[in-house]
Write a protein that holds these residues in place. Structure first.
Motif, PDB file in Angstrom:
ATOM      1  N   VAL A  51      -8.402  10.461   2.715  1.00  0.00           N
ATOM      2  CA  VAL A  51      -7.613  11.103   1.663  1.00  0.00           C
ATOM      3  C   VAL A  51      -6.990  10.060   0.740  1.00  0.00           C
ATOM      4  O   VAL A  51      -7.007  10.212  -0.494  1.00  0.00           O
ATOM      5  N   VAL A  52      -6.465   8.987   1.312  1.00  0.00           N
ATOM      6  CA  VAL A  52      -5.837   7.931   0.518  1.00  0.00           C
ATOM      7  C   VAL A  52      -6.857   7.271  -0.408  1.00  0.00           C
ATOM      8  O   VAL A  52      -6.534   6.923  -1.554  1.00  0.00           O
ATOM      9  N   LEU A  53      -8.075   7.121   0.046  1.00  0.00           N
ATOM     10  CA  LEU A  53      -9.117   6.515  -0.783  1.00  0.00           C
ATOM     11  C   LEU A  53      -9.389   7.338  -2.042  1.00  0.00           C
ATOM     12  O   LEU A  53      -9.797   6.802  -3.070  1.00  0.00           O
ATOM     13  N   ALA A 253      -0.042   2.657   8.831  1.00  0.00           N
ATOM     14  CA  ALA A 253      -1.206   1.941   9.353  1.00  0.00           C
ATOM     15  C   ALA A 253      -2.215   1.664   8.241  1.00  0.00           C
ATOM     16  O   ALA A 253      -2.808   0.580   8.180  1.00  0.00           O
ATOM     17  N   CYS A 254      -2.414   2.646   7.359  1.00  0.00           N
ATOM     18  CA  CYS A 254      -3.328   2.442   6.230  1.00  0.00           C
ATOM     19  C   CYS A 254      -2.832   1.323   5.321  1.00  0.00           C
ATOM     20  O   CYS A 254      -3.612   0.466   4.885  1.00  0.00           O
ATOM     21  N   VAL A 255      -1.541   1.327   5.032  1.00  0.00           N
ATOM     22  CA  VAL A 255      -0.961   0.324   4.140  1.00  0.00           C
ATOM     23  C   VAL A 255      -1.021  -1.060   4.774  1.00  0.00           C
ATOM     24  O   VAL A 255      -1.372  -2.048   4.115  1.00  0.00           O
ATOM     25  N   MET A 262      -2.780   4.032  -4.346  1.00  0.00           N
ATOM     26  CA  MET A 262      -3.289   4.455  -5.646  1.00  0.00           C
ATOM     27  C   MET A 262      -4.731   4.921  -5.545  1.00  0.00           C
ATOM     28  O   MET A 262      -5.281   5.503  -6.480  1.00  0.00           O
ATOM     29  N   GLY A 263      -5.365   4.652  -4.406  1.00  0.00           N
ATOM     30  CA  GLY A 263      -6.738   5.092  -4.192  1.00  0.00           C
ATOM     31  C   GLY A 263      -7.760   4.006  -4.455  1.00  0.00           C
ATOM     32  O   GLY A 263      -7.494   3.025  -5.148  1.00  0.00           O
ATOM     33  N   GLY A 264      -8.943   4.171  -3.853  1.00  0.00           N
ATOM     34  CA  GLY A 264     -10.077   3.300  -4.153  1.00  0.00           C
ATOM     35  C   GLY A 264     -10.139   1.997  -3.389  1.00  0.00           C
ATOM     36  O   GLY A 264     -11.077   1.222  -3.567  1.00  0.00           O
ATOM     37  N   LYS A 265      -9.169   1.726  -2.524  1.00  0.00           N
ATOM     38  CA  LYS A 265      -9.164   0.470  -1.783  1.00  0.00           C
ATOM     39  C   LYS A 265      -8.740   0.714  -0.346  1.00  0.00           C
ATOM     40  O   LYS A 265      -7.691   1.300  -0.088  1.00  0.00           O
ATOM     41  N   ASN A 314      -3.173  -9.312  -4.563  1.00  0.00           N
ATOM     42  CA  ASN A 314      -3.709  -8.375  -5.544  1.00  0.00           C
ATOM     43  C   ASN A 314      -3.212  -8.743  -6.936  1.00  0.00           C
ATOM     44  O   ASN A 314      -2.036  -8.666  -7.227  1.00  0.00           O
ATOM     45  N   LYS A 315      -4.101  -9.141  -7.805  1.00  0.00           N
ATOM     46  CA  LYS A 315      -3.711  -9.610  -9.134  1.00  0.00           C
ATOM     47  C   LYS A 315      -3.043  -8.534  -9.947  1.00  0.00           C
ATOM     48  O   LYS A 315      -2.189  -8.798 -10.787  1.00  0.00           O
ATOM     49  N   GLU A 316      -3.465  -7.288  -9.707  1.00  0.00           N
ATOM     50  CA  GLU A 316      -2.893  -6.181 -10.474  1.00  0.00           C
ATOM     51  C   GLU A 316      -1.564  -5.743  -9.882  1.00  0.00           C
ATOM     52  O   GLU A 316      -0.795  -5.053 -10.569  1.00  0.00           O
ATOM     53  N   GLY A 317      -1.318  -6.102  -8.612  1.00  0.00           N
ATOM     54  CA  GLY A 317      -0.077  -5.703  -7.976  1.00  0.00           C
ATOM     55  C   GLY A 317       0.076  -4.206  -7.850  1.00  0.00           C
ATOM     56  O   GLY A 317       1.169  -3.674  -7.994  1.00  0.00           O
ATOM     57  N   ALA A 318      -1.035  -3.501  -7.611  1.00  0.00           N
ATOM     58  CA  ALA A 318      -1.022  -2.027  -7.622  1.00  0.00           C
ATOM     59  C   ALA A 318      -0.674  -1.462  -6.254  1.00  0.00           C
ATOM     60  O   ALA A 318      -1.435  -0.753  -5.636  1.00  0.00           O
ATOM     61  N   TYR A 319       0.530  -1.780  -5.783  1.00  0.00           N
ATOM     62  CA  TYR A 319       0.973  -1.224  -4.516  1.00  0.00           C
ATOM     63  C   TYR A 319       2.351  -0.597  -4.694  1.00  0.00           C
ATOM     64  O   TYR A 319       3.254  -1.206  -5.156  1.00  0.00           O
TER      65      TYR A 319
END
Length: 319
Positions: A51-53, A253-255, A262-265, A314-319
């Motif tokens: 779901v997170v993906l 656990a996922c994090v 944000m999805g996709g990773k 992560n260069k984008e810092g998307a967390y």
């Protein structure tokens, strides 16, 4: 390199620290018990990862585990008086109910366009209430009078003869391998990840993104229901109150494993590492007779550390 594999390093550090702090930690009995206890959480976390993906979240995983356990116990007790009652049939029914619950969450998100947080919060409340209603709020203990109950308890408490590896752990290993294969080598796995990475691009490519989002929630529900089945087999009792707060541990656990909310990773392997990290914290603190409240503090600090390290990498810092 150290930052890239921060989740692995955290796990290794915890194993070393646990071995030093407790002589009882690195024993076959404790390791097998730890792995057996982590099976329901692992199933919930794998479902959460799907779901997170897609860029969503599922707050209902704990409630679905409770419902899966209640349905399992009710069916086993009612089928115990029927000759030839099969655990396989009961398992299939439980999986089907979990799948339908996941479909409900998926419909809320895809059809009704509800925010995943709100949609699954509603599912969590509905299913938890339904779990209490199935037994009037009382736990159901498996009777040892019937053969089906005996088989169920044997499955949850025993392991491979000569090796001792618990049967639930064997099952979860198969599920992990299957999930790893699906996410790496199938169209479904790639499109689930792509939907979370860039939903607009996937839609423009003519792909039905909603179908994959819907299936992610449905499969999550099925995995959680399986977790309830296994939990009931291990403790020989089903309670509507079990797994309260499991959704938070699954997200954590996922994090810790590097998945982006944000999805996709996110990967199956790293997610399992996240599960082991949280499991080790609880296990070693229990061995040291430390109260539950400090465990929550340590868990929170480790989550902050893991997210901080991922932010750096992560260069984008998307967390």
């Amino acid at each position: 390199m150290l930052l890239k594999y921060n989740a692995v390093l955290i796990l290794i550090a915890l194993i070393i620290a646990s071995t030093i702090l407790s002589d009882a930690f690195f024993t076959v009995t404790n390791i097998f018990n730890l792995l057996r206890q982590l099976v329901p959480m692992t199933l919930a976390t794998l479902g959460m990862l799907l779901v997170v993906l897609t860029g969503g979240i599922d707050l209902s995983v704990g409630s679905v585990i409770a419902m899966g356990g209640m349905i399992t116990a009710i069916m086993i007790e009612n089928a115990g008086m029927v000759s030839g009652a099969s655990m396989i049939v009961i398992l299939l029914v439980v999986l089907g109910i979990g799948f339908l619950i996941g479909c409900m969450s998926g419909a809320f998100v895809v059809v009704l366009k509800m925010a995943p947080f709100v949609a699954t919060l509603a599912t969590m409340t509905i299913i938890r209430g339904a779990a209490y209603m199935t037994s009037n709020g009382q736990p159901i203990r498996l009777s040892t009078e019937y053969e089906t109950s005996k088989m169920m308890v044997k499955f949850g408490s025993q392991g491979i003869p000569g090796i001792g590896l618990p049967w639930p752990v064997v099952l979860i290993i198969l599920v992990i391998v299957l999930m790893w294969f699906v996410m790496r080598n199938t169209v479904f796995g790639r499109l689930v990840i792509a939907s979370g990475s860039n939903e607009t691009a996937v839609r423009l490519a003519g792909i039905n993104v909603n179908k994959y989002k819907f299936l992610a929630y449905a499969i999550c529900g099925m995995l959680c229901s399986l977790g309830g089945f296994i939990l009931t087999s291990r403790v020989a009792v089903a309670s509507p109150a079990v797994s309260t707060g499991m959704e938070l541990d699954a997200i954590a656990a996922c994090v810790i494993g590097g998945a982006s909310l944000m999805g996709g990773k996110g990967t199956v392997g790293n997610t399992i590492i996240g599960v082991l990290v949280l499991g080790l914290i609880t296990n070693v603190m229990t061995l040291l007779s430390i109260a539950a409240y400090p465990q929550q503090i340590i868990k929170g600090l480790i989550i902050v550390l893991a997210v901080f390290l991922q932010y750096i990498t992560n260069k984008e810092g998307a967390y």
